[in-house]
Each structure stands twice: as structure tokens, then as C-alpha cells.
Design an enzyme around this catalytic site. Structure first.
Site, PDB file in Angstrom:
ATOM      1  N   ILE A 384       0.834  -1.200   0.000  1.00 56.09           N
ATOM      2  CA  ILE A 384       0.000   0.000   0.000  1.00 56.09           C
ATOM      3  C   ILE A 384       0.868   1.249   0.000  1.00 56.09           C
ATOM      4  CG2 ILE A 384      -1.667   1.334   1.366  1.00 56.09           C
ATOM      5  CD1 ILE A 384      -2.858  -1.369   2.257  1.00 56.09           C
ATOM      6  N   GLU A 491     -13.739  -2.299  17.700  1.00 50.84           N
ATOM      7  CA  GLU A 491     -14.776  -2.101  16.692  1.00 50.84           C
ATOM      8  C   GLU A 491     -15.918  -3.082  16.941  1.00 50.84           C
ATOM      9  OE1 GLU A 491     -12.930  -2.500  12.879  1.00 50.84           O
ATOM     10  OE2 GLU A 491     -11.593  -0.785  13.166  1.00 50.84           O
ATOM     11  N   HIS A 513     -14.051   1.644   9.064  1.00 55.13           N
ATOM     12  CA  HIS A 513     -13.187   0.558   8.574  1.00 55.13           C
ATOM     13  C   HIS A 513     -13.583   0.134   7.149  1.00 55.13           C
ATOM     14  CE1 HIS A 513     -10.543  -3.011  10.036  1.00 55.13           C
ATOM     15  NE2 HIS A 513     -10.288  -2.713   8.770  1.00 55.13           N
ATOM     16  N   ILE A 514     -13.584   1.114   6.253  1.00 53.52           N
ATOM     17  CA  ILE A 514     -14.004   0.862   4.862  1.00 53.52           C
ATOM     18  C   ILE A 514     -12.869   1.070   3.867  1.00 53.52           C
ATOM     19  CG2 ILE A 514     -16.434   1.408   5.281  1.00 53.52           C
ATOM     20  CD1 ILE A 514     -15.836   4.225   4.065  1.00 53.52           C
ATOM     21  N   GLY A 516     -10.697  -0.816   2.559  1.00 58.06           N
ATOM     22  CA  GLY A 516     -10.656  -1.807   1.488  1.00 58.06           C
ATOM     23  C   GLY A 516     -12.026  -2.212   1.003  1.00 58.06           C
TER      24      GLY A 516
END
Length: 630
Positions: A384, A491, A513-514, A516
Site C-alpha cells: 500500500i 470495533e 473501517h471501509i 478496502g
């Protein structure tokens, strides 16, 4: 004990072939008919009514032939078409038909004119094929069928089988209720509902066995087969709403797959894991030591994400469970979000947007800056980090990076020797570090103090790597000019209420937590991870396994494959080879890969061998798991 002789009675349509032959013939003969679709549907409806016993077979046959408008000359083309439509698992197991042809019969309400040429290739002679025959007029048009043939009458299969007066155990394999009636009448000992091509509830509900493919039938009868263990017996449990493409791919491969939209707590997972061979999860399900010890058949845990901290990797390895993840599939999605957040933070877009939503107009250049010419500090220069480096440089940013491992710089990126150096020069700091537990609070009060005043912080990696209270304090004081946070120390397992002390702070972008979570990334993951699962289940390959010795194996060629997982202690390999020598095994290939904890030995052998060796290999001290593939 004297082995019981068996006779196998196969249906033809939707069993040996994937189709109903008269439906295919109708497709051919009606191709130019303007009412083709309407007539085809009527033919299929009549077919199903006959198969399920809702109308007499004689009536079903008469009505279909009237609608066909077929000619004798059409039959050669039909035979050519049917040869391309042999059921997949039937075609894979032709050896069974050739080696057991003396015990195999075809009893079908179809027609010998097209069945004989097909099953001849199965080594089944015409005299063991019992089916109807067409009648033709003087011009060769198909006008009917031989009404003297017992199979043209209702439940004619019962009389046909009775007349054969076969000795031994009689097993019927077919897709329809019209096949089951032979078992119901007491002249067949077992009925296998064959569901590879079509699932008919009436047949399946009355069957002794439901067999989704021929491998299952052969396995139940301990007969020679293409694969060692039927794939339908391998159970896969997918949690957390894994992309449906994964369900489709694994189901198409023949596995039995269950998909749940949510994560399971430990106690529920301990109950559900029993009998499961493959567990698929995302980031919320915790695969603990207790879960792994409760798993009686588990072979693979597949993480449909990058992170694997939710899995006890050591416990998995000690139990012979291989773990795969998706380290590359969502890289682009995370990088694009990071680029978007960098621009949004530097332009204070969210502050201006909130004002408009509240009915306020505040046009200003205050705290709005271009990203061109600014310094981007990337912490973690992996997949990444590197891709982000390239895109950030393309929009004019000066890229600096820090990584504990030695990483080659891409483009004009500059490597920093220390984290402090990177923090001190970066206008935006973005975190892309792994889930090593040592990274907890990697960015804390001390590290924030080393950042430039007003710099921005982005975290799209792991929730625990940032000290959230310290970040909140720095945002309130103005030390940190803005933040984008996608991951959190804790979470929820499912969508619903969530609180964080970062909520409500100015110039803070909060997402659930989006990073990906794009359609493209989830499709890529749903392609990549099932490939890894199938590769391990089908061949033993462990390439890209997270917790296991990695080994790429050649394709099996006319061989059986022994897969032996054991504790990596001296002498195990010697014992394995000692047994192979004791049984005079002809080894065609042997492969070994180890790590400090486990050894993984793969041995390819000629098919012919004494199967007693399997019990002895399993009994070797320090064996964790053993299986045979062919």
C-alpha cells in the site's frame, strides 16, 4: 466375508448427461418456429410432470413428441450435441464405467436411437441399455414410439427391472421420482438421487442417498474414483458477509458452502466450527485457540482481508490449520481513499460541507491548501505504501517514507532513517503498518509531539497503532491540524451504535473501517482467497500461507499424493521414508518445507500400493495431520 455383488442401474437424461435429450432435440427442430420459446417451455413442463409422477409417462411422451416436429435426420445432430453434454463428474470417472461395465445397466424412458451411441463410449453395450424406440412415417418424420415397449407405459421402469431378475444388491442412480419407484416397489435395494444437474425435491426426499456428483456415489460404495474425497463433503463456512462471488466460486467447485452475514462470538463459533473444513472470515471474527481446538476437521482459515491478528496463528499451525489472507487485493482501494483524505484534509472540505448542511455559507481560503509541493510521510512502505507513494508523487507531493525493513524507494521518494525524522518534516503523515502486536500505540503522545505543528494524520492500517486519547488532545490543542481515521482500537461485530472521543472534533474524517471496502476490492478478494483455498484443498499448495511453510507443488500426474504435517523434530522424515521403503512404494516425487515449528512433507507415488501404509503414517509420533490426494 464374501463381498456382495452389486448391479448399478443408471438413468440417462440429467444423470449421465447434463440435459434432457428431448429438450435439446426440441431446441434444434424448433429453431425457426416463431413460437419456439413458448413450445419449449411447454415441453419442459410436461417433462417435469412425467418425471415427478404427476402425469403418466405415456401421456408425457405422447404430448412431447407431438410438439417436437422432429425427423430421423435430426438424430445425428442430437447425438453430436449430447456428446458435448456429458455430466462433469461422469466424464471424470470414465474409468469406473470401463472397469465395471459388466455390472452397469441403463434403464431410461428416453430413446435407444440416441442413448446407445453415447453410452457405447462408456463401454456399456446396447444389450444392457433399456429404453424406448421411435416410430417413423414413410418420410422419416418421428411420429410416435413403440407402444409394446414396457418403458413406454406408466412406471415401466419397475417392470423392466423386474424382468431383468438381477442377482446381488441393485442400486439405482437417477434424478427423478420415476427412478425412485424401482426402490419403492422393492426390486432395487438403494436409490441415489443424482442432483449434479437438477435437484428434484420429490426424488431427493425419498432417496437413500442424495448424491450431488458421481464421486459421492463412488465414495459411498468405496469404488474407484477420480478424486480421493468428494468435494461436496468438504464444508466451508463463510462469515461476515464475504462477497457472494466467493460463495459462487467455491460452490461451483463442488464444495458445500454456507454464508452468514455477521461475525460469530467465540462460544457460537466453537459450536458451529464442528465438521467445518474451511472457515472464511473478515476482520471481526476472533479465531482463538479454543475455537481451533474445538475444530475437529478444520484445514484452512481464510481471511478475506489483509490483517490476521484476529486469528491465533500459532495455535492454527500447531493444529495443522493453514491460514491464507488477501495481502494485495484491496491495495488500490486503500490508496485511493488515502489520496482523497489527504486532499479533503488539506482543503478543510468536511468543515465547509458541515456548515452548508447546517444552513451556513462561509466561503473562505482559511486553512485550505493545495497538496502540490507538500511533504507526505508514509510510515510502512509495503504494498500500500509504495502504491500511495507513486500516486502522491503524481499529484505533486514530495514523498518521504520510513520502514523497519529495508525497502527500495520508488520514483523520487526519499527514505528516512528514523520515524522522528519523517514526523518532523511531513505535512501529512499516513500510517500503513502491519498488525504486529508490538505496534500498539506506535503513534502516541511522544510521536505526536515530534510532528510539525498543524500536520495531518491518517490511519488506514490498524486501530491499535494510534493512541486515540493522545490524538484527541492534540487535535483540540491544534498541534494536529486534522485527522482521517478508518480503524479503531475496538470495533463492533456488526453495524449499529458506535462512539469514539474523536467524534465532533473539527477537521476530522471518521469512517467505519471501509478502506478496502469497495466493490472492486471485494470482488478481487473473492477471487484471490478462494483460489488459495482450492489450491491447498485440491493439491496441497501452501504458497502465500501466513503461518505455514510455503511450498509450490507440481501438478499431480497419474499419482497419489501423501500430505504429512508434523512437529518439526528430528527423526520424523526418516520414519516416513522408512515406512515408504518398507512397503516398497514407488516414489515419483518428494517435497519438504519446514519452519521452526512444523514440517510439511509431500510424497507423490504410483497409484498401486498397499493401503495399510496410511494407518502407519498417521501413527508416526509427532504427526499433526495426514491426508491422501488423488
Amino acid at each position: 466375508m464374501i463381498a456382495t455383488s452389486r448391479k448399478y442401474i443408471f438413468d440417462f437424461d440429467s444423470t449421465l448427461t447434463r440435459v434432457e435429450a428431448l429438450d435439446v432435440l426440441a431446441e434444434m427442430t424448433l429453431k425457426d418456429n416463431p413460437k419456439k420459446d413458448e413450445i419449449l417451455q411447454e415441453i419442459q413442463n410436461i417433462t417435469n410432470l412425467g418425471i415427478d409422477g404427476e402425469i403418466s409417462f405415456t401421456e408425457s411422451l405422447e404430448r412431447r413428441i407431438r410438439l417436437l416436429n422432429a425427423h430421423k435426420s435430426d438424430l445425428n445432430d442430437l447425438i453430436t450435441e449430447l456428446r458435448q453434454k456429458i455430466s462433469k463428474s461422469i466424464e471424470e470417472n470414465m474409468d469406473f464405467f470401463h472397469s465395471h461395465s459388466d455390472d452397469i445397466y441403463v434403464i431410461s424412458c428416453g430413446f435407444k436411437e440416441f442413448i446407445d451411441p453415447i453410452v457405447e463410449e462408456f463401454n456399456i453395450p446396447s444389450e444392457r441399455v433399456y429404453a424406448n424406440t421411435f416410430t417413423f412415417d414413410g418420410n422419416g418424420a418421428i411420429v410416435g414410439f413403440d407402444r409394446e415397449n414396457v418403458l413406454s407405459s406408466h412406471n415401466g421402469k419397475i417392470q423392466c427391472l423386474k424382468d431383468l431378475n438381477l442377482e446381488g444388491e441393485v442400486q439405482v442412480i437417477g434424478d427423478g421420482y420415476s427412478d425412485y419407484v424401482m426402490r419403492e416397489a422393492g426390486i432395487a435395494d438403494k436409490f441415489f438421487a443424482y442432483t449434479e444437474n437438477v435437484h428434484r425435491d420429490k426424488a431427493a426426499n425419498n432417496a437413500d442417498y442424495v448424491t450431488p456428483n458421481l464421486n459421492e456415489f463412488l465414495f459411498v460404495n468405496d469404488l474407484p474414483r477420480k478424486i480421493s474425497y468428494p468435494k461436496n463433503r468438504i464444508k466451508i463456512l463463510l462469515l461476515e458477509g464475504v462477497h457472494p462471488d466467493a460463495l459462487q466460486r467455491l460452490s461451483d467447485e463442488g464444495f458445500t458452502v454456507e454464508l452468514l452475514k455477521h461475525a460469530l462470538p467465540e462460544d457460537e463459533l466453537i459450536e458451529r466450527i464442528k465438521g467445518v473444513h474451511v472457515l472464511g472470515i473478515r476482520s471481526k471474527t476472533q479465531v482463538t485457540k479454543k475455537v481451533l481446538e474445538a475444530a475437529d476437521r478444520l484445514m484452512v482459515v481464510a481471511a478475506f482481508c489483509i490483517g490476521t491478528t484476529q486469528i491465533d496463528l500459532d495455535a492454527a499451525k500447531k493444529n495443522g490449520v493453514v491460514v491464507f489472507n488477501a495481502p494485495y487485493s484491496n491495495t488500490r482501494s486503500v490508496v485511493e481513499l488515502a489520496i482523497g483524505q489527504i486532499i479533503m484534509l488539506k482543503r478543510s472540505i468536511f468543515a465547509r460541507s458541515t456548515e452548508i448542511h447546517k444552513g451556513q455559507w462561509f466561503k473562505t481560503a482559511l486553512n485550505a491548501q493545495e497538496v502540490r509541493g507538500k511533504n507526505l510521510g508514509i510510515v510502512g512502505y509495503g504494498n500500500i505504501g509504495k502504491q500511495l507513494s507513486v500516486l502522491a508523487e503524481a499529484i505533486g507531493m514530495h514523498v518521504y517514507y520510513y520502514d523497519v525493513a529495508d525497502q527500495l524507494a520508488l520514483g523520487n521518494a526519499t527514505k528516512c532513517s528514523t520515524l522522528e525524522e519523517l514526523l518532523s518534516i511531513s505535512d501529512v503523515v499516513t500510517l500503513h503498518i502491519d498488525d504486529n502486536k508490538a505496534n500498539k500505540n506506535f503513534i502516541g503522545k511522544e510521536e505526536i509531539a515530534q510532528m510539525k505543528d498543524g500536520a495531518m494524520l491518517i490511519n488506514l492500517s490498524r486501530g491499535f497503532v494510534v493512541d486515540i486519547p493522545a490524538l484527541a488532545e492534540a487535535l483540540k490543542s491544534g498541534k494536529v491540524g486534522g485527522a482521517a481515521i478508518d480503524v479503531y482500537p475496538e470495533e463492533p461485530r456488526s453495524n449499529g451504535d458506535f462512539t469514539t472521543e474523536l467524534a465532533g472534533l473539527e477537521n476530522v474524517i471518521l469512517t467505519p473501517h471501509i478502506g478496502g471496502s469497495t466493490e472492486e476490492a471485494q470482488r478481487d478478494i473473492a477471487d484471490f482467497v478462494p483460489n488459495k483455498i482450492m489450491d491447498y484443498i485440491n493439491s496441497g499448495n501452501t504458497v502465500d500461507a501466513v503461518n505455514f511453510p510455503n511450498i509450490r507443488l507440481p501438478k499431480q500426474k497419474n499419482a497419489h499424493r501423501f500430505l504429512h504435517i508434523h512437529n518439526n523434530v528430528p527423526g520424523v522424515m526418516a520414519k516416513i521414508n522408512e515406512l515408504l521403503a518398507k512397503y516398497d512404494m514407488n516414489i515419483t516425487g518428494q517435497f519438504l518445507s519446514t519452519d521452526p515449528d512444523v514440517g510439511y512433507v509431500i510424497t507423490d507415488l504410483d497409484k498401486e500400493y498397499n493401503t495399510d501404509i496410511i494407518k502407519e503414517l498417521k501413527a508416526i509420533e509427532h504427526t499433526i495431520k495426514f491426508r491422501v490426494l488423488y
